[in-house]
Design an enzyme around this catalytic site. Structure first.
Site, PDB file in Angstrom:
ATOM      1  N   THR A  67       0.844  -1.195   0.000  1.00  0.00           N
ATOM      2  CA  THR A  67       0.000   0.000   0.000  1.00  0.00           C
ATOM      3  C   THR A  67       0.879   1.245   0.000  1.00  0.00           C
ATOM      4  O   THR A  67       2.100   1.160  -0.194  1.00  0.00           O
ATOM      5  CB  THR A  67      -1.040  -0.075   1.153  1.00  0.00           C
ATOM      6  N   LYS A  71       3.454   1.415  -3.921  1.00  0.00           N
ATOM      7  CA  LYS A  71       2.851   0.681  -5.041  1.00  0.00           C
ATOM      8  C   LYS A  71       3.675   0.782  -6.334  1.00  0.00           C
ATOM      9  O   LYS A  71       3.640  -0.113  -7.166  1.00  0.00           O
ATOM     10  CB  LYS A  71       1.424   1.170  -5.285  1.00  0.00           C
ATOM     11  N   GLU A  83       0.247  -8.823 -16.678  1.00  0.00           N
ATOM     12  CA  GLU A  83       0.039  -7.803 -17.709  1.00  0.00           C
ATOM     13  C   GLU A  83      -0.628  -6.542 -17.173  1.00  0.00           C
ATOM     14  O   GLU A  83      -0.258  -5.420 -17.519  1.00  0.00           O
ATOM     15  CB  GLU A  83      -0.870  -8.390 -18.791  1.00  0.00           C
ATOM     16  N   TYR A 228     -13.640   5.481   2.638  1.00  0.00           N
ATOM     17  CA  TYR A 228     -14.564   4.710   3.491  1.00  0.00           C
ATOM     18  C   TYR A 228     -14.528   5.169   4.944  1.00  0.00           C
ATOM     19  O   TYR A 228     -15.189   4.594   5.797  1.00  0.00           O
ATOM     20  CB  TYR A 228     -14.317   3.202   3.373  1.00  0.00           C
TER      21      TYR A 228
END
Ligand code: ATR
Length: 278
Positions: A67, A71, A83, A228
């Protein structure tokens, strides 16, 4: 859960990591399926990423999520990538196959899974607007283009960043991407789905708003916020008052987690169970 000598270790690396919902969600699914695994949070100082990856390999951690802020930074240390993560240029899941690290990106597909599970919506043929042009926007936009949206529009505060994203996304000739200013309400009024990918409105700054006006929202439109915390941002509350169908970012967290879980374990994950255990 009983941890034994045979227990396989999974992890999430990030900085900071205290607020990650992944350990609870992943361990719940592990317990539910009685797997001999455990999933732990690892706070990695950005200065120590190389040592952390060496440690992960040395200790045979079976797989890990990646995270913020790693990343993209993780990519040079991987042996292989699928891919999708190659195309997106970011990795959120790494599987360790006997010392060979393979990277994946489940964020965009996880987002699509949440739209299907929460609102029974397929994006194929839909007009979609993405607010923001950062890493989350890139993963979600790429998944949208792969799934055959009718049109994709990126609206961003800094137009040049949106243009850069659009250029990267169209590199694969998946479809065209239109770029607009953040306040192009006329474009927003024509959309089937609008997704906020910026952090504006996230706790503790819950009174901040990305868009001054939501008069463009009409009943039947879908407005999504990948935030969230809080459960419902001002954007979602106001859009709902104007008749929109809304969704917060919990589903995306569950969706990407469920897809990562399947890559780690080879077992089918239960999206709803994971979402209820965030
Ligand atoms: P992530 O990787 O989580 O998507 P990011 O890469 O930092 O995060 O991207 C942040 C996005 O949110 C950017 O599009 C940014 O807009 P700019 O390109 O103009 O910087 C947008 N953003 C962040 N704070 C914002 C704010 N207060 N108002 C408008 N847009 C904002």
């Amino acid at each position: 859960m009983s941890i034994k000598g045979t227990t396989k270790v999974l992890a999430v690396i990030g900085y900071p990591i205290q607020h990650s919902g992944s350990p609870k969600m992943q361990n719940s699914m592990i317990r539910q399926l009685c797997l001999d695994m455990v999933y732990i949070p690892l706070e990695v100082d950005p200065k120590g990423l190389v040592q952390a990856i060496d440690g992960i390999c040395a200790m045979n951690v079976a797989g890990f999520n990646v995270t913020v802020p790693f990343k993209e930074a993780i990519i040079p240390y991987l042996d292989e990538q699928d891919e999708l993560s190659l195309a997106i240029g970011a990795v959120n899941t790494v599987v360790n196959n006997n010392g060979t690290l393979k990277g994946y990106n489940t964020d965009g597909q996880g987002f699509l899974l949440s739209l299907k599970e929460e609102l029974n919506v397929d994006v194929e043929g839909k007009r979609v607007a993405i607010l923001g042009a950062g890493g989350s926007a890139r993963s979600i936009s790429y998944a949208m283009l792969c799934s055959g949206v009718a049109s994709l529009h990126v609206l961003n505060r800094t137009k040049n960043n949106a243009k850069k994203l659009a250029k990267e996304l169209t590199f694969d000739r998946l479809g065209s991407v239109e770029v607009h200013s953040l306040t192009d309400y006329e474009v927003l009024s024509k959309m089937d789905i609008v997704v906020n990918t910026t952090s504006v409105g996230m706790a503790p700054h819950t009174n901040d708003v990305l868009l001054e006006s939501l008069e463009w929202v009409s009943p039947g439109q879908i407005v999504v916020d990948i935030i969230y915390n809080p459960d419902q941002t001002k954007l979602l509350t106001q859009a709902q008052m104007r008749g929109a169908r809304i969704m917060n970012g919990k589903g995306m967290l569950a969706g990407q987690g469920a897809l990562s879980f399947e890559l780690f374990t080879g077992e089918k994950a239960d999206y709803n169970f994971m979402k209820n255990n965030i």
